[in-house]
Design an enzyme around this catalytic site. Structure first.
Site, PDB file in Angstrom:
ATOM      1  N   ASP A  73       8.644  -2.187  14.507  1.00 57.93           N
ATOM      2  CA  ASP A  73       8.744  -0.881  15.136  1.00 57.93           C
ATOM      3  C   ASP A  73       8.897  -1.089  16.648  1.00 57.93           C
ATOM      4  O   ASP A  73       8.574  -2.158  17.181  1.00 57.93           O
ATOM      5  CB  ASP A  73       7.496  -0.041  14.829  1.00 57.93           C
ATOM      6  CG  ASP A  73       7.637   0.700  13.501  1.00 57.93           C
ATOM      7  OD1 ASP A  73       8.774   1.009  13.111  1.00 57.93           O
ATOM      8  OD2 ASP A  73       6.607   0.971  12.854  1.00 57.93           O
TER       9      ASP A  73
ATOM     10  N   TYR B  46      11.399  -6.947  10.594  1.00 62.55           N
ATOM     11  CA  TYR B  46      11.417  -5.535  10.967  1.00 62.55           C
ATOM     12  C   TYR B  46      10.251  -5.277  11.920  1.00 62.55           C
ATOM     13  O   TYR B  46       9.099  -5.557  11.591  1.00 62.55           O
ATOM     14  CB  TYR B  46      11.288  -4.610   9.739  1.00 62.55           C
ATOM     15  CG  TYR B  46      11.255  -3.172  10.218  1.00 62.55           C
ATOM     16  CD1 TYR B  46      12.437  -2.475  10.428  1.00 62.55           C
ATOM     17  CD2 TYR B  46      10.053  -2.560  10.549  1.00 62.55           C
ATOM     18  CE1 TYR B  46      12.418  -1.188  10.945  1.00 62.55           C
ATOM     19  CE2 TYR B  46      10.026  -1.267  11.058  1.00 62.55           C
ATOM     20  CZ  TYR B  46      11.212  -0.600  11.256  1.00 62.55           C
ATOM     21  OH  TYR B  46      11.201   0.669  11.787  1.00 62.55           O
TER      22      TYR B  46
ATOM     23  N   ARG C 105      -3.193  10.655   1.221  1.00 65.34           N
ATOM     24  CA  ARG C 105      -4.127  11.385   2.067  1.00 65.34           C
ATOM     25  C   ARG C 105      -4.682  12.579   1.303  1.00 65.34           C
ATOM     26  O   ARG C 105      -3.909  13.352   0.760  1.00 65.34           O
ATOM     27  CB  ARG C 105      -3.341  11.920   3.256  1.00 65.34           C
ATOM     28  CG  ARG C 105      -3.939  11.611   4.568  1.00 65.34           C
ATOM     29  CD  ARG C 105      -3.077  12.182   5.645  1.00 65.34           C
ATOM     30  NE  ARG C 105      -2.488  11.133   6.446  1.00 65.34           N
ATOM     31  CZ  ARG C 105      -1.453  11.324   7.238  1.00 65.34           C
ATOM     32  NH1 ARG C 105      -0.874  12.508   7.304  1.00 65.34           N
ATOM     33  NH2 ARG C 105      -0.998  10.345   7.968  1.00 65.34           N
TER      34      ARG C 105
ATOM     35  N   ARG D 218      18.744  10.201   3.152  1.00 61.91           N
ATOM     36  CA  ARG D 218      18.150  11.181   4.065  1.00 61.91           C
ATOM     37  C   ARG D 218      19.244  12.005   4.729  1.00 61.91           C
ATOM     38  O   ARG D 218      20.372  11.545   4.890  1.00 61.91           O
ATOM     39  CB  ARG D 218      17.391  10.493   5.213  1.00 61.91           C
ATOM     40  CG  ARG D 218      16.430   9.434   4.797  1.00 61.91           C
ATOM     41  CD  ARG D 218      15.442   9.124   5.887  1.00 61.91           C
ATOM     42  NE  ARG D 218      15.987   8.383   7.021  1.00 61.91           N
ATOM     43  CZ  ARG D 218      15.274   8.003   8.077  1.00 61.91           C
ATOM     44  NH1 ARG D 218      13.989   8.298   8.147  1.00 61.91           N
ATOM     45  NH2 ARG D 218      15.830   7.335   9.063  1.00 61.91           N
TER      46      ARG D 218
ATOM     47  N   ARG E 252      19.954  -5.505   4.675  1.00 64.58           N
ATOM     48  CA  ARG E 252      20.454  -4.243   4.117  1.00 64.58           C
ATOM     49  C   ARG E 252      21.057  -3.477   5.287  1.00 64.58           C
ATOM     50  O   ARG E 252      20.581  -3.570   6.428  1.00 64.58           O
ATOM     51  CB  ARG E 252      19.324  -3.398   3.518  1.00 64.58           C
ATOM     52  CG  ARG E 252      18.902  -3.804   2.144  1.00 64.58           C
ATOM     53  CD  ARG E 252      19.952  -3.653   1.077  1.00 64.58           C
ATOM     54  NE  ARG E 252      20.109  -2.282   0.591  1.00 64.58           N
ATOM     55  CZ  ARG E 252      21.108  -1.881  -0.182  1.00 64.58           C
ATOM     56  NH1 ARG E 252      22.054  -2.730  -0.542  1.00 64.58           N
ATOM     57  NH2 ARG E 252      21.179  -0.630  -0.593  1.00 64.58           N
TER      58      ARG E 252
ATOM     59  N   ARG F  88       0.870  -1.177   0.000  1.00 66.54           N
ATOM     60  CA  ARG F  88       0.000   0.000   0.000  1.00 66.54           C
ATOM     61  C   ARG F  88       0.904   1.223   0.000  1.00 66.54           C
ATOM     62  O   ARG F  88       2.021   1.172   0.484  1.00 66.54           O
ATOM     63  CB  ARG F  88      -0.837   0.059   1.286  1.00 66.54           C
ATOM     64  CG  ARG F  88      -1.860  -1.031   1.419  1.00 66.54           C
ATOM     65  CD  ARG F  88      -2.576  -0.911   2.757  1.00 66.54           C
ATOM     66  NE  ARG F  88      -1.664  -0.825   3.892  1.00 66.54           N
ATOM     67  CZ  ARG F  88      -1.527   0.214   4.702  1.00 66.54           C
ATOM     68  NH1 ARG F  88      -2.253   1.284   4.532  1.00 66.54           N
ATOM     69  NH2 ARG F  88      -0.671   0.208   5.709  1.00 66.54           N
TER      70      ARG F  88
ATOM     71  N   GLU G 117      22.510   9.662   5.562  1.00 65.97           N
ATOM     72  CA  GLU G 117      22.254   8.218   5.659  1.00 65.97           C
ATOM     73  C   GLU G 117      22.476   7.582   4.286  1.00 65.97           C
ATOM     74  O   GLU G 117      21.755   7.889   3.338  1.00 65.97           O
ATOM     75  CB  GLU G 117      20.788   8.056   6.082  1.00 65.97           C
ATOM     76  CG  GLU G 117      20.527   6.908   6.996  1.00 65.97           C
ATOM     77  CD  GLU G 117      19.113   6.990   7.567  1.00 65.97           C
ATOM     78  OE1 GLU G 117      18.912   7.726   8.549  1.00 65.97           O
ATOM     79  OE2 GLU G 117      18.219   6.325   7.022  1.00 65.97           O
TER      80      GLU G 117
HETATM   81  C1  FAD Z   1      17.547   2.588  10.818  1.00 70.25           C
HETATM   82  C2  FAD Z   1      16.379   2.214  11.678  1.00 70.25           C
HETATM   83  C3  FAD Z   1      15.455   3.175  12.038  1.00 70.25           C
HETATM   84  C4  FAD Z   1      14.368   2.817  12.837  1.00 70.25           C
HETATM   85  N1  FAD Z   1      13.446   3.786  13.163  1.00 70.25           N
HETATM   86  C5  FAD Z   1      12.383   3.459  13.914  1.00 70.25           C
HETATM   87  C6  FAD Z   1      11.397   4.440  14.224  1.00 70.25           C
HETATM   88  O1  FAD Z   1      11.483   5.600  13.807  1.00 70.25           O
HETATM   89  N2  FAD Z   1      10.333   4.070  14.991  1.00 70.25           N
HETATM   90  C7  FAD Z   1      10.199   2.785  15.463  1.00 70.25           C
HETATM   91  O2  FAD Z   1       9.225   2.494  16.158  1.00 70.25           O
HETATM   92  N3  FAD Z   1      11.135   1.846  15.195  1.00 70.25           N
HETATM   93  C8  FAD Z   1      12.216   2.137  14.437  1.00 70.25           C
HETATM   94  N4  FAD Z   1      13.168   1.184  14.151  1.00 70.25           N
HETATM   95  C9  FAD Z   1      13.014  -0.155  14.741  1.00 70.25           C
HETATM   96  C10 FAD Z   1      13.706  -0.291  16.117  1.00 70.25           C
HETATM   97  O3  FAD Z   1      15.078  -0.045  15.968  1.00 70.25           O
HETATM   98  C11 FAD Z   1      13.466  -1.697  16.659  1.00 70.25           C
HETATM   99  O4  FAD Z   1      12.109  -1.902  16.865  1.00 70.25           O
HETATM  100  C12 FAD Z   1      14.192  -1.990  17.984  1.00 70.25           C
HETATM  101  O5  FAD Z   1      15.494  -1.522  17.983  1.00 70.25           O
HETATM  102  C13 FAD Z   1      14.230  -3.476  18.199  1.00 70.25           C
HETATM  103  O6  FAD Z   1      14.817  -3.792  19.449  1.00 70.25           O
HETATM  104  P1  FAD Z   1      15.517  -5.197  19.618  1.00 70.25           P
HETATM  105  O7  FAD Z   1      15.811  -5.342  21.063  1.00 70.25           O
HETATM  106  O8  FAD Z   1      14.718  -6.258  18.953  1.00 70.25           O
HETATM  107  O9  FAD Z   1      16.846  -5.108  18.739  1.00 70.25           O
HETATM  108  P2  FAD Z   1      18.169  -4.226  18.898  1.00 70.25           P
HETATM  109  O10 FAD Z   1      17.835  -2.835  19.271  1.00 70.25           O
HETATM  110  O11 FAD Z   1      18.961  -4.460  17.667  1.00 70.25           O
HETATM  111  O12 FAD Z   1      18.921  -4.907  20.134  1.00 70.25           O
HETATM  112  C14 FAD Z   1      19.603  -6.142  20.031  1.00 70.25           C
HETATM  113  C15 FAD Z   1      20.852  -6.023  20.891  1.00 70.25           C
HETATM  114  O13 FAD Z   1      21.469  -7.306  21.004  1.00 70.25           O
HETATM  115  C16 FAD Z   1      22.870  -7.114  20.994  1.00 70.25           C
HETATM  116  N5  FAD Z   1      23.490  -8.379  20.604  1.00 70.25           N
HETATM  117  C17 FAD Z   1      23.362  -9.029  19.438  1.00 70.25           C
HETATM  118  N6  FAD Z   1      24.108 -10.147  19.433  1.00 70.25           N
HETATM  119  C18 FAD Z   1      24.725 -10.217  20.646  1.00 70.25           C
HETATM  120  C19 FAD Z   1      25.636 -11.122  21.225  1.00 70.25           C
HETATM  121  N7  FAD Z   1      26.080 -12.174  20.541  1.00 70.25           N
HETATM  122  N8  FAD Z   1      26.051 -10.889  22.499  1.00 70.25           N
HETATM  123  C20 FAD Z   1      25.645  -9.792  23.183  1.00 70.25           C
HETATM  124  N9  FAD Z   1      24.787  -8.888  22.648  1.00 70.25           N
HETATM  125  C21 FAD Z   1      24.323  -9.090  21.404  1.00 70.25           C
HETATM  126  C22 FAD Z   1      23.064  -6.022  19.957  1.00 70.25           C
HETATM  127  O14 FAD Z   1      24.327  -5.393  20.086  1.00 70.25           O
HETATM  128  C23 FAD Z   1      21.903  -5.091  20.291  1.00 70.25           C
HETATM  129  O15 FAD Z   1      22.267  -4.129  21.239  1.00 70.25           O
HETATM  130  C24 FAD Z   1      14.215   1.489  13.309  1.00 70.25           C
HETATM  131  C25 FAD Z   1      15.160   0.526  12.943  1.00 70.25           C
HETATM  132  C26 FAD Z   1      16.217   0.866  12.115  1.00 70.25           C
HETATM  133  C27 FAD Z   1      17.177  -0.205  11.704  1.00 70.25           C
END
Ligand code: FAD
Length: 369
Positions: A350, A348, A176, A280, A249, A172, A300
């Site tokens: 949020d 992915y 708006r 960006r 990516r 989609r 970026e």
């Molecule tokens: C560029 C980008 C922009 C984004 N913008 C938004 C936004 O505007 N709004 C929104 O709602 N969401 C956004 N997101 C999504 C958001 O980043 C995620 O929802 C969130 O970070 C997920 O949390 P997580 O704990 O799953 O993963 P992560 O934040 O990746 O945490 C995983 C952690 O595990 C650690 N780890 C991995 N392997 C190991 C290991 N072997 N030993 C020890 N530690 C380890 C990593 O270092 C990391 O710190 C964005 C994502 C990206 C990539």
């Protein structure tokens, strides 16, 4: 000997929320984080007194009141509303596609005229079944919007031509017919006052956390010290890549301090032409209405992911999804390991979704143990 009820690998939102919830249930927890600081992708570095979003701009938005109340119990949020601007060859357009965008593109001043313009372009394209992303986009919004605001940006982001990308990437496209530049439709939105690190710090208060500690550097030891493991790292790495590597990516950020108070007048500007190499520019201070003397911007650049770079966006095509499914099937056999978060689920998410899932998984674990 098990010293801990839970070892949590990764201190991103998933790991931190799980840690907080399980601590509340009196569980003994150790969080390990391979980076130098906790927080995962929401970590911000303070530069010139500005919170710089080190791993990409993060804007919190949700429709889920429980999640909103949860985060607000740790930190208050400001009233930032994401209203990105597109810069196409020096001309500005509002995003998401709305009456302001249509006015800039075509000079139309009524919703009816905008609808007719899109309908006319859809008809001229004559696409009945979209075979690729280009056809999908044109059939949804017409050729002008596609060529000005979608084509170059998408080709840079994916490193492939839109005609070589599958149509499912854009199911989609939000259009708006009001003069509303708010990017999100969610009820709640904002940036934590004082930055995201405050949220991480509060979630991890009173929880033993080791940074610069990679689970895989001493896996046998870490597996021996806890009864259960919550793993939020890469699922293929957990299984020694036995079926192969999942693809991502990545992004490269070029961050610069500028000796001016306000560089671009908006937190997010997208460069939608193909020739500008970045997608960006983020001007971080605007997320928090900053008035500091200097400013910090990040360009970026989308990049192919290879080992050693950050795995940002999973490539959920057929081959990778099938590979992930094979790893997922292995996880079902685990007794004391739970997987969660964007890397372990190869999805992915949020931030609000990650919190929602972590809250519900913590509840399930509590009911079980
Ligand atoms: C560029 C980008 C922009 C984004 N913008 C938004 C936004 O505007 N709004 C929104 O709602 N969401 C956004 N997101 C999504 C958001 O980043 C995620 O929802 C969130 O970070 C997920 O949390 P997580 O704990 O799953 O993963 P992560 O934040 O990746 O945490 C995983 C952690 O595990 C650690 N780890 C991995 N392997 C190991 C290991 N072997 N030993 C020890 N530690 C380890 C990593 O270092 C990391 O710190 C964005 C994502 C990206 C990539």
């Amino acid at each position: 000997m098990s010293n801990y009820d839970y070892l949590i690998v990764g201190s991103g939102l998933f790991g931190s929320v799980m840690a907080h919830e399980l601590k509340k249930k009196k569980k003994k927890i150790l969080v390990i984080e391979k980076r130098a600081q906790p927080g995962g992708n929401i970590y911000c570095e303070k530069i010139e007194d500005i919170n710089v979003h080190t791993y990409g701009a993060h804007i919190f938005h949700t429709n889920n009141k429980e999640v909103w109340d949860f985060v607000n119990s740790f930190v208050s949020f400001n009233n930032y509303i994401n209203s990105p601007i597109a810069n196409y060859k020096g001309k500005f357009y509002n995003l998401p596609f709305n009456m302001n965008t249509f006015y800039s593109l075509w000079g139309v001043t009524s919703p009816q005229a905008a609808r007719e313009m899109i309908k006319k372009q859809q008809g001229e394209a004559g696409i009945h079944k979209s075979e690729n992303l280009e056809e999908q986009a044109i059939s949804l919004v017409g050729r002008d919007i596609y060529e000005t605001l979608i084509k170059g940006y998408t080709e840079k982001q994916w490193g492939r031509k839109c005609t070589d990308l599958p149509p499912f990437i854009i199911k989609r496209l939000p259009v708006r017919f009001t003069f509303d530049n708010n990017y999100f439709n969610d009820r709640y939105q904002g940036i934590p006052i004082g930055g995201y690190n405050t949220l991480t710090e509060k979630l991890l208060t009173g929880i033993e956390t080791l940074t610069n500690t990679d689970f895989f550097k001493d896996r046998t030891y870490f597996q021996s010290i806890a009864k259960n493991i919550i793993f939020t790292g890469r699922i293929d790495e957990f299984y020694n890549y036995e079926f192969g590597k999942l693809e991502y990516r990545s992004l490269k950020f070029e961050t610069e301090i500028l000796d001016c108070e306000n560089y671009q007048g908006n937190a997010v500007i997208n460069f939608t032409d193909y020739n500008t190499p970045y997608t960006r520019i983020i001007e971080h201070k605007h997320f928090e209405f900053g008035t500091q003397a200097k400013t910090v911007i990040s360009r970026e650049y989308p990049a192919e992911w290879r080992e050693g770079t950050e795995p940002f966006y999973p490539i959920n095509d057929k081959a990778n999804d099938e590979l992930h499914k094979r790893y997922y099937e292995l996880t079902l056999k685990e007794k004391n390991v739970m997987f969660g978060g964007r890397l372990a689920e190869y999805k992915y998410y949020d931030m609000d979704k990650v919190i929602e899932i972590a809250l519900s998984k913590a509840e399930q674990l509590h009911a079980k143990n």
